[in-house]
Design a protein around this motif. Structure first.
Motif, short mmCIF file in Angstrom:
data_model
loop_
_atom_site.label_atom_id
_atom_site.label_comp_id
_atom_site.label_asym_id
_atom_site.label_seq_id
_atom_site.Cartn_x
_atom_site.Cartn_y
_atom_site.Cartn_z
N SER A 83 0.85 -1.19 0.00
CA SER A 83 0.00 0.00 0.00
C SER A 83 0.89 1.24 0.00
CB SER A 83 -0.91 -0.01 1.23
OG SER A 83 -0.17 0.33 2.37
N THR A 84 0.30 2.40 -0.34
CA THR A 84 1.05 3.66 -0.20
C THR A 84 0.24 4.60 0.68
OG1 THR A 84 0.06 4.38 -2.27
CG2 THR A 84 2.37 3.76 -2.35
N MET A 85 0.92 5.45 1.42
CA MET A 85 0.30 6.44 2.30
C MET A 85 -0.67 5.79 3.28
SD MET A 85 1.75 9.15 1.33
CE MET A 85 0.88 10.45 2.16
N GLY A 86 -0.41 4.55 3.64
CA GLY A 86 -1.24 3.87 4.62
C GLY A 86 -2.64 3.55 4.15
N ALA A 87 -2.94 3.79 2.85
CA ALA A 87 -4.31 3.63 2.37
C ALA A 87 -4.78 2.19 2.56
CB ALA A 87 -4.40 4.04 0.91
N GLY A 88 -5.81 2.01 3.38
CA GLY A 88 -6.39 0.69 3.58
C GLY A 88 -5.54 -0.23 4.44
N MET A 100 -13.15 9.15 4.14
CA MET A 100 -14.09 8.48 3.25
C MET A 100 -13.54 7.16 2.71
SD MET A 100 -14.33 10.80 -0.14
CE MET A 100 -13.02 11.00 -1.32
N ASN A 101 -12.22 6.92 2.82
CA ASN A 101 -11.70 5.61 2.41
C ASN A 101 -11.77 4.60 3.56
OD1 ASN A 101 -9.67 6.33 4.14
ND2 ASN A 101 -8.03 6.33 2.62
N ARG A 102 -12.44 5.00 4.65
CA ARG A 102 -12.69 4.21 5.85
C ARG A 102 -11.45 4.01 6.73
NH1 ARG A 102 -17.68 2.87 5.98
NH2 ARG A 102 -17.49 1.41 7.70
N ASP A 103 -10.33 4.66 6.37
CA ASP A 103 -9.20 4.68 7.30
C ASP A 103 -9.56 5.61 8.45
OD1 ASP A 103 -7.60 3.10 5.77
OD2 ASP A 103 -6.49 4.74 4.83
N SER A 148 -4.32 6.78 -9.77
CA SER A 148 -5.42 6.13 -9.06
C SER A 148 -6.69 6.14 -9.90
CB SER A 148 -5.73 6.89 -7.76
OG SER A 148 -4.58 7.02 -7.00
N TYR A 149 -7.01 7.30 -10.51
CA TYR A 149 -8.26 7.40 -11.26
C TYR A 149 -8.22 6.53 -12.52
CZ TYR A 149 -9.06 11.44 -8.18
OH TYR A 149 -9.20 12.25 -7.08
N ASP A 156 -12.74 -4.26 -3.06
CA ASP A 156 -11.51 -4.94 -3.47
C ASP A 156 -11.17 -4.62 -4.93
OD1 ASP A 156 -13.54 -6.30 -4.68
OD2 ASP A 156 -12.77 -8.31 -4.22
N GLY A 157 -11.89 -3.65 -5.51
CA GLY A 157 -11.65 -3.28 -6.92
C GLY A 157 -10.32 -2.58 -7.08
N HIS A 158 -9.78 -2.71 -8.29
CA HIS A 158 -8.48 -2.11 -8.56
C HIS A 158 -8.55 -0.60 -8.43
CE1 HIS A 158 -4.55 -3.14 -10.17
NE2 HIS A 158 -4.55 -1.90 -10.60
N GLY A 159 -7.65 -0.02 -7.65
CA GLY A 159 -7.59 1.44 -7.53
C GLY A 159 -8.70 2.04 -6.68
N TYR A 160 -9.51 1.19 -6.04
CA TYR A 160 -10.65 1.71 -5.26
C TYR A 160 -10.17 2.54 -4.06
CZ TYR A 160 -14.71 1.62 -2.12
OH TYR A 160 -15.72 1.97 -1.26
N ILE A 161 -9.32 1.92 -3.23
CA ILE A 161 -8.82 2.62 -2.03
C ILE A 161 -8.06 3.88 -2.44
CG2 ILE A 161 -7.06 2.48 -0.21
CD1 ILE A 161 -9.42 1.12 0.74
N GLU A 162 -7.24 3.74 -3.49
CA GLU A 162 -6.42 4.89 -3.91
C GLU A 162 -7.31 6.03 -4.42
OE1 GLU A 162 -5.88 1.78 -4.67
OE2 GLU A 162 -3.90 1.33 -3.87
#
Ligand code: FAD
Length: 398
Positions: free
Chosen positions: A27-32, A203-206, A329-330, A344-350
């Protein structure tokens, strides 16, 4: 130690770290992710020979490396598995360099090595409900009482507060001074009585950032970083290092050696199957921007590490890095189609993390103001409260 060649660095690192493979995903920046252990293991592993913060003095967990040697190490490190160091990044990239510049010998001795080894996590208590872009408006107070200070007030958006052992905290020590002058910087232990941490969910639930309420917390004067009234100068050092990205080594965007394309493109190729020329053009544009962004960030980071003072170049680096993160990400998320809407979709958390990049560390608008005023020499914004005491300006007299 004499400067090592690229191959020598590679050989040394191979003794303690695993090499990246095409399948390495981080992960990057702790996302997820709430994982602290991997980062702790990596830092404990690399601190003995000072691999993660090479420019720091050897006795504090570095290797007294030159800026050139440091960039070379950074480049070679990308071939190895360096976990997402988001939980540790404030200590490594911002507090550490600020302590090297403004800290006393005792502070450097007590605090730097635990940062470099991952033993101590630091957070940054700067922003408040009414002091974000206008950071000099900080209202949390510190009042001197003999050899101690008593702190009271509220901070907000304090990333990593719930993991942190220490915070670097900007406080108002003299409300009769103009807003930039009456500030002082402190280090505060997060376990102190009178410090309450309330995590907020993004909003990413972190829930990586928090409100911190401080009520009557007492700290020793030995926790003051820099002189009384010099807090703004210390804060500027911290922020310039944040923008220059000094702490951001680590995470998921590295490449296995010899790969022509970065792993994020390889991932996308699997998803798209048939590639349209429109899609290829988008990838190429992002790749080109990403590469220049990395070079700019590296230049700003090297400047920061070699001069101790990153300067406004960090703002350009931050804008480019943010733009790059968002575009990647987009595109990843759009390429995944409907599946990209699932957790679990690609790029979702990012994708859900990306908008915050334009806010944290100073918003895009503020970075552009800095570039306009300090690089392009454009006229400054009107600053009517610059010479008025902070308490007067708070009463709405201007
Ligand atoms: C994920 C995340 C993590 C964060 N982590 C931390 C942390 O660890 N520690 C910490 O101290 N803070 C942290 N922050 C806070 C961050 O630094 C502030 O959110 C940021 O500086 C903006 O301040 P604000 O939210 O008060 O917005 P405001 O300052 O109220 O800004 C609102 C809007 O007005 C614009 N604006 C304001 N002033 C100007 C101006 N002069 N010219 C042009 N436009 C302007 C802004 O660009 C923005 O769009 C974090 C924020 C986020 C989102």
């Amino acid at each position: 130690m004499n400067d090592l060649t690229e191959e020598q660095i590679r050989t040394e690192l191979a003794l303690i770290l695993d090499r990246r493979s095409a399948d390495t995903r981080l992960s990057t920046m702790g996302a997820g992710s709430d994982d602290l252990d991997e980062g702790r293991r990596y830092l404990a592993n690399t601190v003995r020979d000072g691999w993660h913060v090479p420019t720091w003095p050897r006795e504090h967990g570095g290797q007294d490396a030159s800026a050139h040697q440091n960039s070379l190490i950074g480049r070679v490190l990308r071939e190895f598995v360096v976990p997402d160091l988001y939980p540790f990044a404030i200590g490594l990239g911002m507090v550490g360099p600020a302590l090297l510049q403004h800290g006393t010998e005792v502070q450097q001795r007590d605090w730097l090595k635990p940062i470099a080894s991952g033993e101590a996590i630091w957070c940054q208590m700067f922003s408040e409900p009414e002091a974000g872009s206008d950071l000099a408006n900080v209202a949390l107070t510190a009042q001197q009482d003999g050899d101690e200070w008593i702190l009271g007030g509220q901070k907000t958006w304090t990333s990593r507060a719930m993991w942190a052992d220490w915070a670097i905290c900007l406080a108002r020590t003299d409300p009769t001074q103009p807003k930039h002058k009456g500030l002082t910087m402190f280090a505060i232990p997060m376990s102190l009585s009178g410090v309450e941490i309330r995590p907020l969910m993004q909003m990413n639930r972190d829930a990586h950032f928090s409100e911190v309420f401080v009520d009557g917390a007492r700290i020793s004067d030995q926790c003051r970083i820099g002189d009384v009234g010099e807090g703004w100068r210390v804060a500027m050092t911290v922020l310039a290092h944040e923008r220059a990205g000094g702490g951001s080594r680590g995470g998921g965007d590295g490449n296995a050696r010899g790969l022509k394309l970065p792993s994020w493109v390889a991932d996308l190729q699997v998803l798209v199957g048939e590639q349209s020329s429109d899609w290829r053009n988008k990838v190429a544009a992002i790749y080109a921007r990403d590469t220049t962004s990395r070079w700019t960030a590296q230049r700003a980071g090297d400047e920061a590490r070699s001069t101790g003072s990153p300067g406004p170049a960090g703002s350009g680096a931050k804008l480019r890095t943010v733009n790059s993160y968002k575009s990647r990400s987009y595109l990843a998320n759009r390429t995944a189609g409907a599946h990209g809407m699932l957790e679990d979709g690609h790029g979702y958390i990012e994708t859900l993390t990306a908008p915050s990049m334009s806010i944290r560390g100073g918003t895009d608008e503020i970075q552009r103001n800095i570039l306009g005023e300090r690089v392009l020499g454009l006229p400054g914004e009107p600053r009517l409260d610059r010479d008025v005491s902070w308490s007067e300006s708070r009463r709405g007299l201007i």
